[in-house]
Design an enzyme around this catalytic site. Structure first.
Site, PDB file in Angstrom:
ATOM      1  N   LYS A 183     -37.397   3.389  63.450  1.00 58.39           N
ATOM      2  CA  LYS A 183     -37.719   4.624  64.173  1.00 58.39           C
ATOM      3  C   LYS A 183     -36.668   5.670  63.842  1.00 58.39           C
ATOM      4  CE  LYS A 183     -39.011   6.210  68.794  1.00 58.39           C
ATOM      5  NZ  LYS A 183     -39.302   5.772  70.183  1.00 58.39           N
ATOM      6  N   GLY A 237     -44.329  10.681  66.767  1.00 60.23           N
ATOM      7  CA  GLY A 237     -44.279  11.102  68.157  1.00 60.23           C
ATOM      8  C   GLY A 237     -43.388  12.297  68.339  1.00 60.23           C
ATOM      9  N   GLY A 238     -43.133  12.641  69.614  1.00 61.09           N
ATOM     10  CA  GLY A 238     -42.349  13.829  69.915  1.00 61.09           C
ATOM     11  C   GLY A 238     -40.914  13.731  69.454  1.00 61.09           C
ATOM     12  N   MET A 239     -40.373  12.490  69.393  1.00 63.27           N
ATOM     13  CA  MET A 239     -38.967  12.334  69.023  1.00 63.27           C
ATOM     14  C   MET A 239     -38.780  12.007  67.548  1.00 63.27           C
ATOM     15  SD  MET A 239     -37.390  10.314  72.326  1.00 63.27           S
ATOM     16  CE  MET A 239     -35.759  10.219  71.581  1.00 63.27           C
ATOM     17  N   GLU A 280     -40.494   9.669  63.892  1.00 68.21           N
ATOM     18  CA  GLU A 280     -41.483   8.854  63.207  1.00 68.21           C
ATOM     19  C   GLU A 280     -41.074   7.389  63.241  1.00 68.21           C
ATOM     20  OE1 GLU A 280     -42.948  12.108  59.847  1.00 68.21           O
ATOM     21  OE2 GLU A 280     -41.663  10.409  59.258  1.00 68.21           O
ATOM     22  N   VAL A 281     -42.086   6.517  63.107  1.00 62.62           N
ATOM     23  CA  VAL A 281     -41.841   5.081  63.005  1.00 62.62           C
ATOM     24  C   VAL A 281     -42.455   4.598  61.699  1.00 62.62           C
ATOM     25  CG1 VAL A 281     -42.153   2.824  64.072  1.00 62.62           C
ATOM     26  CG2 VAL A 281     -41.921   4.844  65.517  1.00 62.62           C
ATOM     27  N   ASP A 304     -42.700   5.753  81.461  1.00 62.60           N
ATOM     28  CA  ASP A 304     -43.806   6.293  80.650  1.00 62.60           C
ATOM     29  C   ASP A 304     -44.782   5.183  80.265  1.00 62.60           C
ATOM     30  OD1 ASP A 304     -45.254   8.314  79.445  1.00 62.60           O
ATOM     31  OD2 ASP A 304     -44.172   8.177  77.536  1.00 62.60           O
TER      32      ASP A 304
END
Length: 488
Positions: free
Chosen positions: A38, A18-20, A22-23, A135
């Site tokens: 995360k 994602g934008g912030m 990885e998971v 969100d």
């Protein structure tokens, strides 16, 4: 990224990006369990990285604070010496609602109701401890194998009552959330509240029941157009896409999408209505005797309703009970057993369509206008006023049902005929020109819509009296388009 870190977590495979960051799925070697880890991306630099780190840390704190069985448990947070922050969380096994939609289409009613009930329970709990998600969307909701809904990703969550040490983490002019699920107040830059989460839940429920979101834009259009629709446009009734929804559930979804936050139901009301859809269906009653028809010698039903019925219909409409008024009038018209295009009944059939529109039953209104218009066109010219009324009604219903290209096509084809019949400066023509501009804007062609409205505003000022409501309507839309163009 592979291997073991902190001498405890063995990375197995990446779950998502994602934008912030990885998971990853990982094994906790100390407790012999599988977890999710995360990682915050280290690609940002300077102030941006510091801001992201603070948001990342706050996600862990707020998620841990919630402590709800439908929110993943936070096990640990930390910082790796070589590559930034991480959060170790419960690994949730299941499918996101967005993945299920792609694979299976619209959800069964009971499953949609279960999603509504469980998600509302999480929101009610989070809001009680002053946390808002900000969100909520199908990709942030996961259904586990045992039917439990898990609410994921509090990455942009906010504390309604932050601690003194907490500060605002959103940049000036930065809007948290996802455009397709942003509440009108978020879209206008206002305060985000618990009721904003409920609007997003309404968007989720609309999409999983209808199979499509309440608002859509062309693939190459700016997301700003989607935000514009959430702020200014009325969503098509969900029943236009899903006619088998229980009325109370459909009404709940549409009330969650209210522009005014104070008109949205509470999370507790969402739970209550959803629970009624999860109850076993009532026993089916036995067959009823057919309604007797006119008896010999009694005469046919009259064409026009009796004065008492007319007064009752008018009274219901005056009190805003348009559905009840429509039901009464529809019953009378059915009993007359007259052809659809019977000249004496056309005013009543048009009134019935208007009542359906007023009650926001746009599917039935569309069917009524379409059928009557088709019957009339068999023996009346295209310039007939009743025919034009039906065409305008069809176009309006298409717009309300979210069929923007089709509605725009109908209005554009209708306009020159109206101008020929009524004249270029008739109020009906002005109304159609406004609808064309609004639908053009909804389709993403903002500059073209702005030009159309500019001409309409000028013509209306020249012709209409100052107090006509059409001035305010056109100027308000023109102003919104001005702001939209300035921001692009």
């Amino acid at each position: 990224m592979t291997g073991t870190f902190e001498q405890r977590y063995e990375l197995q495979h990446r779950l998502g990006r994602g934008g912030m960051g990885e998971v990853w799925a990982a094994r906790d070697l100390q407790l012999n369990r599988v977890v999710a880890v995360k990682f915050l991306s280290s690609r940002s630099e300077g102030a941006d990285l510091r801001r992201l780190e603070r948001r990342f840390q706050r996600e862990a704190l707020l998620t841990a604070r919630i402590g709800h069985p439908s929110v993943p448990t936070v096990h640990e947070t930390g910082r790796r010496e070589d590559d930034g922050l991480y959060i170790v969380m419960e690994l949730v096994k299941g499918r996101t609602l967005s993945a299920m939609l792609r694979e299976r289409g619209p959800f069964p009613i009971r499953l949609a109701a279960a999603v509504a009930s469980q998600t509302a329970d999480v929101l009610a709990h989070a809001h009680r401890i002053h946390v808002i998600h900000r969100d909520l969307k199908p990709s942030n909701l996961m259904l586990t194998d045992n039917g439990t809904v898990k609410v994921l990703d509090f990455g942009v969550a906010a504390a309604l009552k932050p601690d003194g040490a907490q500060s605002r983490l959103t940049k000036a002019n930065e809007m948290p959330g996802t455009p397709g699920f942003i509440s009108p107040e978020q879209g206008e830059g206002g305060d985000v509240t618990a009721l904003s989460d409920l609007y997003a839940l309404g968007c989720v429920l609309y999409e999983i029941t209808a199979g499509r979101p309440p608002f859509e834009i062309a693939r190459n259009a700016s997301p700003l157009f989607l935000i514009y629709q959430h702020v200014h446009e009325k969503p098509p009734p969900v029943t236009g896409h899903r006619s088998d929804l229980p009325p109370a559930f459909a009404d709940l979804i549409m009330r969650l999408l209210a522009k005014d936050p104070t008109e949205r139901p509470s999370a507790q009301e969402v739970q209550h209505v959803a629970q009624t859809c999860l109850q076993p269906p009532p026993a089916v009653p036995g067959p009823r005797s057919p309604r007797p028809g006119p008896q010999p010698g009694s005469g046919d039903a009259t064409q026009q309703p009796p004065s008492s019925l007319t007064e009752e219909i008018r009274g219901l409409a005056d009190r805003g009970e348009h559905s009840s008024a429509a039901a009464l009038l529809e019953s009378h018209l059915r009993d007359t057993r007259r052809p659809l295009d019977d000249a004496d009944l056309i005013p009543l059939r048009l009134t019935l369509c208007e009542l359906w529109v007023a009650s926001e039953d746009f599917t039935r209104a569309y069917d009524g206008y379409f059928a009557l218009g088709g019957a009339l066109r068999r023996h009346r010219p295209k310039t007939d006023r009743d025919v034009l009324t039906c065409r305008a009604g069809v176009a309006r219903c298409l717009a309300e049902l979210g069929q923007t290209p089709e509605a725009l096509h109908e209005f554009e084809a209708l306009l020159p005929v109206q101008q020929h019949v009524f004249g270029a400066v008739d109020r009906t023509v002005f109304d159609t020109r406004y609808e064309i501009a609004a639908l053009t804007a909804r389709g993403g062609r903002v500059e073209a819509a702005h030009e159309q409205l500019g001409g309409l505003v000028a013509d209306q000022k020249r012709i209409l009296p100052a107090g006509d409501e059409r001035h305010a309507r056109a100027e308000a839309l023109l102003g919104r388009l001005d702001r939209l163009l300035e921001s692009t």
